[in-house]
Design an enzyme around this catalytic site. Structure first.
Site, PDB file in Angstrom:
ATOM      1  CD  GLU A 263     -52.986-103.912  24.302  1.00 60.29           C
ATOM      2  OE1 GLU A 263     -52.231-104.892  24.369  1.00 60.29           O
ATOM      3  OE2 GLU A 263     -53.847-103.769  23.401  1.00 60.29           O
ATOM      4  CE  LYS A 320     -52.756-109.916  25.742  1.00 58.55           C
ATOM      5  NZ  LYS A 320     -52.580-109.164  24.469  1.00 58.55           N
ATOM      6  CB  CYS A 374     -55.468-106.659  23.477  1.00 57.05           C
ATOM      7  SG  CYS A 374     -55.432-106.657  21.663  1.00 57.05           S
TER       8      CYS A 374
END
Length: 501
Positions: A263, A320, A374
């Site tokens: 990430e 995301k 994440c």
């Protein structure tokens, strides 16, 4: 027998049992201790003389549990001590005490449903844990079922999911607690206790995962968060990732079919990163490279993953969609900005914008993959949100925020849960670790140690058949749980009416 402790001593002891129960979570991984401590808390619950005392016991147990299990939450605030350090103790205190309110509510509701036994907790505690997983975007971290990922009991995730597995674990803990109080019925509960305790102690006994002919290289640069964006260190970490990407495979190993970076693997916003992308693609050779990067449009910033082709063009993009509140964005951003409080990882005033939702990416002969960035791997429903079933899961993460012990290991445990639930392999690239190839049974086939730079080439396992949980999700369990609570409530009211008559 009623405990002789009185006044404040009882809730303090129950809180201590909560602290002990957290040894069930990583890095300790002792689910048997968790179960025994939970049974101890339920023993005190059975002695509660009022609804208020029952709620206090639940809150005290939850506060001790979450304060220990989530102590790593102070780590993000220590990255920039001058700016955020003062928030650290408040973050831990309010998070632990706030999450414990769910458990206080569960104990209160259970005593309201039944004043004679502890069995109502089997409904109320799983119910509030389900709510905790969804309410205000959810935070299901450190569920008691998370402790079973290394055991045979954890394989039940593929059948019933984590929330229903919570119910089974609570039922075993209640059986242990009730047996300690009422030895006359111990024989009936003995089999349930042995079965439950066996499930939390026996190792996983599943067949070896079948492997595909494809290999994924996982890159772990080990860039500490406090220096990750230091201008003097940026070239060091970038060159390290390039070198790991371009490294020749070990003798006899195949050339990677995909290279996976973590990430926010590079510091440049995507539209300014063309020179870096060219270098990354060149280092990848014949393999495409997928990496985390910050992206922007005319109005918003996004925490994204992009896939590069062999010449550095961005061919696929995922934004995301499940963001970290108070981390990647601030609720009521304008209000908090006036008092100088900003998200820890936010880019603009209001933080990152959320992407449109789950998206499956196409990796050609390797198959299709669902990316999780994440925090998204914490949520069972995020791993089950795609409109089509992928062939494997990808998680890219920057666990440097989470400290050097419990946080990254607990995050890994949750990624392993998602693999079991979906019956899918999961490739995980983490900045500081733990990067790993996880098979559909949740086992680590290859990994890199925490806080160590390097790469690992791992064969991608084949997916299993569609699991029951991946077909149903949480809705059937939620409905059954609701019906159980309604039936228990009607029964409780009938008993109260009979007593009045």
């Amino acid at each position: 027998m009623t405990p002789r402790l009185t006044g404040w001593r009882q809730p303090c002891l129950v809180a201590a049992l909560g602290v002990i129960a957290a040894f069930g979570q990583a890095p300790y991984d002792q689910p048997l201790i968790l179960m025994v401590a939970l049974a101890g808390a339920l023993y005190f619950f059975a002695q509660a003389k009022s609804l208020r005392q029952a709620a206090l016991f639940g809150w005290a147990f939850g506060t001790g549990y979450f304060a220990h299990a989530l102590h790593w939450i102070v780590s993000p605030f220590m990255v920039d001590v001058a700016r955020h350090g003062w928030m650290a103790p408040f973050a831990l205190l309010f998070l632990a005490a706030g999450l414990a309110l769910f458990w206080g509510l569960a104990f209160w509701g259970a005593r309201r449903l039944s004043r004679e036994t502890s069995w109502a907790v089997v409904l109320t505690l799983p119910a509030v844990e389900l709510i905790r997983g969804y309410l205000f975007t959810g935070f299901p971290w450190a569920m008691i079922s998370q402790s079973l990922v290394d055991t045979s009991g954890g394989q039940a995730l593929a059948w019933i999911g984590p929330y229903a597995l919570n119910l089974l674990m609570v039922a075993v803990a209640v059986a242990v607690s009730q047996s300690a109080q009422d030895w006359a019925s111990r024989t009936l509960r003995f089999g349930a206790v042995l079965l439950g305790l066996g499930a939390v102690t026996l190792p996983v006994m599943s067949p070896d995962a079948r492997l595909t002919a494809h290999t994924i290289r996982l890159i772990q640069p080990n860039a500490a968060q406090r220096v990750k964006w230091d201008p003097a260190q940026i070239p060091v970490f970038f060159d390290r990732q390039l070198g790991l990407t371009a490294a020749l495979p070990k003798e006899g190993d195949p050339v990677p079919d995909l290279v996976l970076w973590s990430e926010t693997a590079i510091p440049w916003v995507l539209d300014l990163a063309a020179p870096a992308l060219d270098q990354i693609a060149q280092a990848g050779g014949t393999a495409p490279v997928a990496l985390g990067v910050q992206r922007r449009d005319a109005q918003n910033y996004f925490n994204s993953m992009v896939v590069l082709d062999r010449v550095g063009n961005v061919v696929q993009t995922y934004d995301k969609h499940h963001l970290v509140p108070f981390g990647e964005y601030m609720p009521f951003a304008n209000f908090f900005a006036r008092v100088g409080v900003f998200g820890l990882a936010q880019r603009a005033l209001g933080g990152y914008a959320a992407g449109p939702g789950a998206q499956v990416l196409d990796f050609g002969e390797m198959g299709r993959a669902l990316p999780l960035i994440c925090y998204e791997a914490v949520f069972p429903h995020d791993a089950n949100a795609a409109t089509e079933r992928p062939d494997f899961l990808i998680q890219i993460t920057n666990d440097a925020w989470f400290g050097k012990a419990a946080g990254p290991r607990q995050h890994l445990a949750q990624a392993r849960m998602r693999a079991i639930e979906q019956g899918l392999p999961l490739a995980r690239a983490a900045n500081t670790g733990i990067s790993a190839m996880i098979d559909p049974y949740g086992r680590l086939l290859a990994s890199l140690p925490l806080n160590q730079a390097g790469f690992v080439d791992a064969a991608l396992p084949q997916p299993l058949a569609l699991t029951i949980y991946s077909r149903t999700g949480d809705l059937p369990f939620a409905i059954v749980l609701l019906l159980g609570l309604v039936a228990a409530s009607i029964s409780a009211r009938s008993r109260e009416g009979g007593l009045k008559n």
